[in-house]
Structure formats: C-alpha cells, structure tokens
Design an enzyme around this catalytic site. Structure first.
Site, mmCIF file in Angstrom:
data_model
loop_
_atom_site.group_PDB
_atom_site.id
_atom_site.type_symbol
_atom_site.label_atom_id
_atom_site.label_comp_id
_atom_site.label_asym_id
_atom_site.label_seq_id
_atom_site.Cartn_x
_atom_site.Cartn_y
_atom_site.Cartn_z
ATOM 1 N N SER A 146 56.526 110.924 34.338
ATOM 2 C CA SER A 146 56.472 112.386 34.540
ATOM 3 C C SER A 146 56.214 112.608 36.027
ATOM 4 O O SER A 146 55.126 112.948 36.452
ATOM 5 C CB SER A 146 55.386 113.016 33.672
ATOM 6 O OG SER A 146 54.095 112.701 34.103
ATOM 7 N N HIS A 194 55.110 110.374 27.744
ATOM 8 C CA HIS A 194 54.636 109.002 27.512
ATOM 9 C C HIS A 194 54.659 108.615 26.040
ATOM 10 O O HIS A 194 54.335 107.480 25.697
ATOM 11 C CB HIS A 194 53.210 108.821 28.056
ATOM 12 C CG HIS A 194 53.116 109.058 29.534
ATOM 13 N ND1 HIS A 194 51.938 109.284 30.167
ATOM 14 C CD2 HIS A 194 54.080 109.098 30.498
ATOM 15 C CE1 HIS A 194 52.156 109.452 31.466
ATOM 16 N NE2 HIS A 194 53.448 109.352 31.682
ATOM 17 N N GLN A 199 50.167 115.584 27.770
ATOM 18 C CA GLN A 199 50.448 114.166 28.032
ATOM 19 C C GLN A 199 49.242 113.245 27.852
ATOM 20 O O GLN A 199 49.376 112.132 27.362
ATOM 21 C CB GLN A 199 50.983 114.060 29.461
ATOM 22 C CG GLN A 199 51.317 112.689 29.947
ATOM 23 C CD GLN A 199 51.890 112.739 31.361
ATOM 24 O OE1 GLN A 199 53.029 113.140 31.549
ATOM 25 N NE2 GLN A 199 51.101 112.355 32.346
ATOM 26 N N GLU A 200 48.056 113.712 28.276
ATOM 27 C CA GLU A 200 46.897 112.801 28.273
ATOM 28 C C GLU A 200 45.630 113.506 27.796
ATOM 29 O O GLU A 200 45.284 114.572 28.303
ATOM 30 C CB GLU A 200 46.639 112.274 29.699
ATOM 31 C CG GLU A 200 47.825 111.547 30.267
ATOM 32 C CD GLU A 200 47.674 111.199 31.740
ATOM 33 O OE1 GLU A 200 46.548 111.264 32.266
ATOM 34 O OE2 GLU A 200 48.696 110.865 32.354
ATOM 35 N N GLU A 224 50.509 104.380 27.940
ATOM 36 C CA GLU A 224 49.248 104.075 28.631
ATOM 37 C C GLU A 224 48.187 103.545 27.677
ATOM 38 O O GLU A 224 47.002 103.506 28.005
ATOM 39 C CB GLU A 224 48.756 105.319 29.385
ATOM 40 C CG GLU A 224 49.761 105.741 30.463
ATOM 41 C CD GLU A 224 49.277 106.843 31.381
ATOM 42 O OE1 GLU A 224 48.202 107.421 31.125
ATOM 43 O OE2 GLU A 224 49.985 107.131 32.354
ATOM 44 N N ASP A 277 45.363 115.940 30.876
ATOM 45 C CA ASP A 277 46.476 116.108 31.815
ATOM 46 C C ASP A 277 47.671 116.609 31.022
ATOM 47 O O ASP A 277 48.402 115.822 30.427
ATOM 48 C CB ASP A 277 46.829 114.779 32.506
ATOM 49 C CG ASP A 277 48.020 114.935 33.449
ATOM 50 O OD1 ASP A 277 48.478 116.084 33.646
ATOM 51 O OD2 ASP A 277 48.494 113.914 33.995
ATOM 52 N N GLU A 335 44.072 118.543 34.636
ATOM 53 C CA GLU A 335 45.066 118.122 35.637
ATOM 54 C C GLU A 335 46.421 118.744 35.344
ATOM 55 O O GLU A 335 46.842 118.793 34.181
ATOM 56 C CB GLU A 335 45.155 116.586 35.582
ATOM 57 C CG GLU A 335 46.197 115.981 36.504
ATOM 58 C CD GLU A 335 46.239 114.459 36.352
ATOM 59 O OE1 GLU A 335 45.211 113.852 35.984
ATOM 60 O OE2 GLU A 335 47.307 113.883 36.585
ATOM 61 N N ASP A 337 48.312 117.054 40.600
ATOM 62 C CA ASP A 337 49.028 115.767 40.636
ATOM 63 C C ASP A 337 50.458 116.045 41.097
ATOM 64 O O ASP A 337 50.775 115.930 42.281
ATOM 65 C CB ASP A 337 48.964 115.120 39.254
ATOM 66 C CG ASP A 337 49.866 113.904 39.117
ATOM 67 O OD1 ASP A 337 50.350 113.391 40.141
ATOM 68 O OD2 ASP A 337 50.112 113.450 37.979
ATOM 69 N N LYS A 362 47.765 108.884 44.058
ATOM 70 C CA LYS A 362 48.665 107.816 43.610
ATOM 71 C C LYS A 362 49.385 107.272 44.832
ATOM 72 O O LYS A 362 50.156 107.993 45.474
ATOM 73 C CB LYS A 362 49.711 108.395 42.640
ATOM 74 C CG LYS A 362 49.200 108.804 41.264
ATOM 75 C CD LYS A 362 50.289 109.584 40.528
ATOM 76 C CE LYS A 362 49.996 109.750 39.050
ATOM 77 N NZ LYS A 362 50.898 110.763 38.426
ATOM 78 N N HIS A 380 46.481 105.352 38.245
ATOM 79 C CA HIS A 380 47.584 104.426 37.957
ATOM 80 C C HIS A 380 48.854 105.242 37.709
ATOM 81 O O HIS A 380 48.843 106.474 37.843
ATOM 82 C CB HIS A 380 47.236 103.610 36.705
ATOM 83 C CG HIS A 380 47.187 104.458 35.456
ATOM 84 N ND1 HIS A 380 47.342 103.971 34.176
ATOM 85 C CD2 HIS A 380 47.005 105.818 35.293
ATOM 86 C CE1 HIS A 380 47.272 104.939 33.299
ATOM 87 N NE2 HIS A 380 47.061 106.061 33.925
ATOM 88 N N ARG A 381 49.941 104.573 37.315
ATOM 89 C CA ARG A 381 51.143 105.247 36.832
ATOM 90 C C ARG A 381 51.380 104.806 35.393
ATOM 91 O O ARG A 381 50.819 103.807 34.934
ATOM 92 C CB ARG A 381 52.382 104.881 37.679
ATOM 93 C CG ARG A 381 52.318 105.220 39.139
ATOM 94 C CD ARG A 381 51.996 106.660 39.446
ATOM 95 N NE ARG A 381 52.862 107.663 38.861
ATOM 96 C CZ ARG A 381 53.668 108.477 39.541
ATOM 97 N NH1 ARG A 381 53.733 108.363 40.859
ATOM 98 N NH2 ARG A 381 54.392 109.405 38.931
ATOM 99 N N SER A 382 52.273 105.523 34.720
ATOM 100 C CA SER A 382 52.533 105.150 33.319
ATOM 101 C C SER A 382 53.253 103.798 33.228
ATOM 102 O O SER A 382 53.096 103.066 32.256
ATOM 103 C CB SER A 382 53.302 106.243 32.601
ATOM 104 O OG SER A 382 54.432 106.637 33.342
ATOM 105 N N LYS A 437 41.507 106.996 36.902
ATOM 106 C CA LYS A 437 42.127 106.935 35.572
ATOM 107 C C LYS A 437 43.130 105.793 35.584
ATOM 108 O O LYS A 437 43.949 105.683 36.491
ATOM 109 C CB LYS A 437 42.751 108.265 35.149
ATOM 110 C CG LYS A 437 43.960 108.739 35.931
ATOM 111 C CD LYS A 437 44.664 109.886 35.181
ATOM 112 C CE LYS A 437 46.006 110.235 35.795
ATOM 113 N NZ LYS A 437 46.755 111.272 35.072
#
Ligand code: PGA
Ligand code: ZN
Length: 431
Positions: free
Chosen positions: A44, A157, A165-166, A207, A244, A287, A314, A339, A367-369, A390
């Site tokens: 994303s 994800h 997403q999170e 993730e 997020d 986020e 982000d 990031k 991190h990234r996915s 995270k």
C-alpha cells in the site's frame, strides 16, 4: 591511522517475504570488512514514494524482477562509491543522489540506492567497531522502542480481511522491551484462541496478523479487546491499540468506501467516524486515517483529535522532508512514519526524522509489508531514540527478526537500557 575505503560494491536479486524479488547489496572495504543490506517493499505504497525499480519483463517474476537495479549497483553505483570512506554517510548518500540525478530516484532505482546506502552504513559501523544503533545514533542511544504488533490484517495485506489495514497492540505499559514482547506474543496467541472459539479463521496476512472475515470493521477492535483481557492485561493501561487504516486504499472518487460496513463517507464524515472510535476505544495511534491527497482533511482531523491521539502520516509524508514541511506548515498530523525505502537513503531518513523532532512531531519507525531478514530498522529506532517501532505481528521470521534484534540491543545496553513506554506518546499527556 588511515581509514579503509570502499573496495567493492555488488548486488544480487533475492526474494522477500511475499516471494517477490528484491535487492541485496554487499559492500567490502579495503581492510576486509564486508557488510550487506537488503531492501523491503511495500504494497500500500504512497503516491510520492521514491521509485522502486522493477524490470517489467513479463517473462520473469511477473515483471517484478530487479535485475536492472542490481546492474545499476554493480556498475554506476560501484563506480561512484569505490574509493570513498565507508564512514562518510552524508557524502556517500549525496554521491548516490547525484549519480541518480532525478527527484524520485527513478534512474538508478530507490531499491538499488537504499541497498547501497544501508550496506555502507553497516560497513561503517563494523569498521568503527560499533553496533549499528550506536554508530547511527551516537553515545547516548539507549531508548528501546514500544513495539506495535500488527495482529489483525486487512486492506491490501489481506483481501478477505477488514478495510482497515492494520490493528496493532501497543504494550506501552510494560516495564521493559522484553516484557512488551511477551505481552504482545501472549495477546497474539489469545487473539488466535478468541478467533478459533468464534469459529473464525486464524490464517495470517502479509505481516503475520490474523485475517478473520468479519461483519464490520469495529468487530476487529472488539475481538482485540477481548484478547487483551483473555491474556490477562488491562486495555488502555498495559496494552493500548493503534490502527493504520491506510485510507488511500479505500478512497475512490473523493469518497471513503468502507466495504465491510457498507458505508460511503465524505472526508468530514470519515473524521467523525475516527473521533467516535477514539472516544470509545483505547486508541493511541491513528495512521493514515485519510487519503494521501486529503491535506485539508488531515488538517481538520488533527485540529479535532490531535490533542488526544497520535496522528501519523505515512503515505501523506512518504518520509520526505518536503512533504513533512508542508504538513508542519498546514498542521497536518503530529507524528510521521519513518520508512527508509520511501525516501531511499539513510541520510535523508535521518534528516526527515530530525525535522519531525524539531517540529514536535513523534516518529514511528516502520517495516514494509514485504520484508527480508534485514534488521536495520531495529537499530534505526534505537538510534533515533524515538520510542516507537512497528514490525508486524510477533510471528513470522522476517517480523520477529526485528523484535529479536531489539532484544539483543536491550541485552547489550544492560542497565543503561530504558523502555520508552507510555512517554513515547506525548499526545496522550493531555488526555
Ligand atoms: P506497506 O504497508 O509496506 O504495504 O506500504 C505498511 C504501511 O502502510 O504502513
Ligand atoms: Zn501505513
């Protein structure tokens, strides 16, 4: 004593945690020191992220090969860096930026550039005899971040999951990082049990978080609260929640489309939706609650909620000081996600974090996915002393590698280690 210089820079195409190719770079110095770094990849992604160069050759990896980026490291980047000192990070990164010549790093590729930048940082650290966090952050680096564990995945994800997403556990009430990791892992397993009891899937997303099929987005929060209690923790005291939504991913034609809730919202209705959640749930970090071109919405949301919750940009800021400066000027967000691969060099990442601190924004290292075993972000979080990271669920090798690195750093620091805890979320002081 004369310092060693960069002798050799070479790259390879390796796989990330989703089975897609990514770049790994190795840097060797004239004294025999060798270090390597590998580059993560997002799903994303923000519209203005530095360009991740992919081959677009449909005959290899569905067009996702990175052989061109690898070649750029082996040729242009190697030519530019060989002979430089590894401990001159600013000069190295300036050289990389100049060799590319474009604003977006589209010529050599941000994946090629970041791989080289990070590998040089690691080689510089090794040559100096310092762990990476100390090398990047200096003698006073001693603050361990609050880990945010993404235990329930949705959006891009996890296609069967919620629109959001999170959903993250934030164990800020733990006394140490090691204990925070235990709080998180125990609650992750409790969530698995809660889901199994409810007859819901315990399959996991990119993730490592679970991906249950739920009737609404809010149902995810309710399950997580139940899991926190089931694990024996107090929601909002021991463990808070961060989300997020990655709202750009459900923003279509100027409206926010929450498929799970069967609702289509305007920007101001979306803000009301989040305000309601912030009031009802122990949410400490929000986020990308709006789309990355909804600057006016971000400013309105920050005005309304910014005293009560961390509002993190982000996709809005893409770790780029130009976008962050606009956010500071227009009072958008009070925190930035950090990031490395959104901007493409170590120096620019550190500069963006510095700008954030100087404007009173908090930083959340991420991190990234799509990840690899590279653990540099753990060191980066300690180097910045920002108190937040995270790195996904407390499960899956590429995720726990970062948390395990933080354990090692905590061990190394011994009595000097301090866990950031609740103090990392300075917005909550006013609650
Ligand atoms: P990405 O997601 O790595 O797929 O971009 C992470 C995030 O949105 O924070
Ligand atoms: Zn995000």
């Amino acid at each position: 004593m004369s310092r060693a210089v960069i002798d050799r820079v070479c790259a390879d195409e390796i796989l990330d945690s989703r089975g897609n190719p990514t770049v790994e770079v190795s840097v060797s110095l004239s004294n025999g020191v060798t270090a390597s770094a590998s580059v993560p990849s997002g799903a994303s992604t923000g519209e203005f992220e530095a360009v991740e160069l992919r081959d677009k050759n449909p005959e290899r990896y569905g067009g996702k090969g990175v052989l061109t980026a690898v070649q750029h490291v082996n040729e242009e980047i190697a030519r530019a860096l060989v002979g430089m000192r590894a401990d001159e990070q600013r000069a190295i990164d300036a050289t990389l930026i100049e060799a590319d010549g474009s604003e977006s790093k589209k010529v050599l590729g941000a994946n090629a550039i970041l791989g080289a930048s990070l590998a040089c940082a690691k080689a510089g650290a090794m040559e100096s005899g310092l762990p990476l966090f100390r090398y990047l952050g200096g003698a006073n680096s001693h603050v361990l971040p609050v880990p945010m564990f993404n235990v329930l995945n949705g959006g891009k994800h996890a296609h069967q999951g919620p629109d959001i997403q999170e959903f993250k556990l934030v164990p800020f009430g733990a006394p140490t990082f090691r204990e925070a990791l235990r709080y998180g892992a125990e609650t992750y397993h409790a969530l698995g049990a809660v889901l199994a009891d409810a007859g819901l899937s315990t399959n996991v997303g990119d993730e490592g978080g679970y991906v249950p099929q739920l009737p609404s987005n809010v149902a995810a929060l309710e399950l997580i609260l139940r899991a926190i209690e089931r694990a024996g923790y107090r929601p909002g005291e021991d463990i808070a929640i961060g989300i997020d939504p990655a709202a750009s991913s459900f923003y279509v034609d100027g409206r926010y489309r929450l498929t799970r809730d069967q609702r289509i919202l305007t920007s101001s209705e979306m803000i009301d939706f989040w305000a309601d959640w912030v009031t009802r749930f122990p949410l400490v970090s929000l986020e990308d609650p709006l789309a990355d071109n909804d600057w006016a919405g971000f400013s309105a949301l920050t005005r309304e909620l910014g005293e009560r919750v961390q509002v993190v940009g982000d996709d809005l800021f893409v770790t780029n000081s130009k976008f962050l400066q606009r956010g500071i000027d227009e009072h958008c967000c009070n925190s930035i996600l950090i990031k490395l691969n959104q901007i493409g060099t170590v120096t620019e990442t550190l500069d963006t974090a510095q700008l954030a601190f100087s404007a009173g924004y908090t930083c959340l290292v991420s991190h990234r996915s799509g990840e690899t075993g590279d653990t540099s972000i753990a060191d980066l979080a300690v180097a910045l002393g920002c108190g937040q990271i995270k790195a996904g669920a407390p499960a899956r090798g590429e995720r726990v590698a970062k948390y395990n690195r933080l354990l090692a750093i905590e061990r190394m620091l011994g009595d000097d280690a301090r866990f950031a805890g609740r103090g990392a979320f300075r917005q909550l002081d006013r609650r």
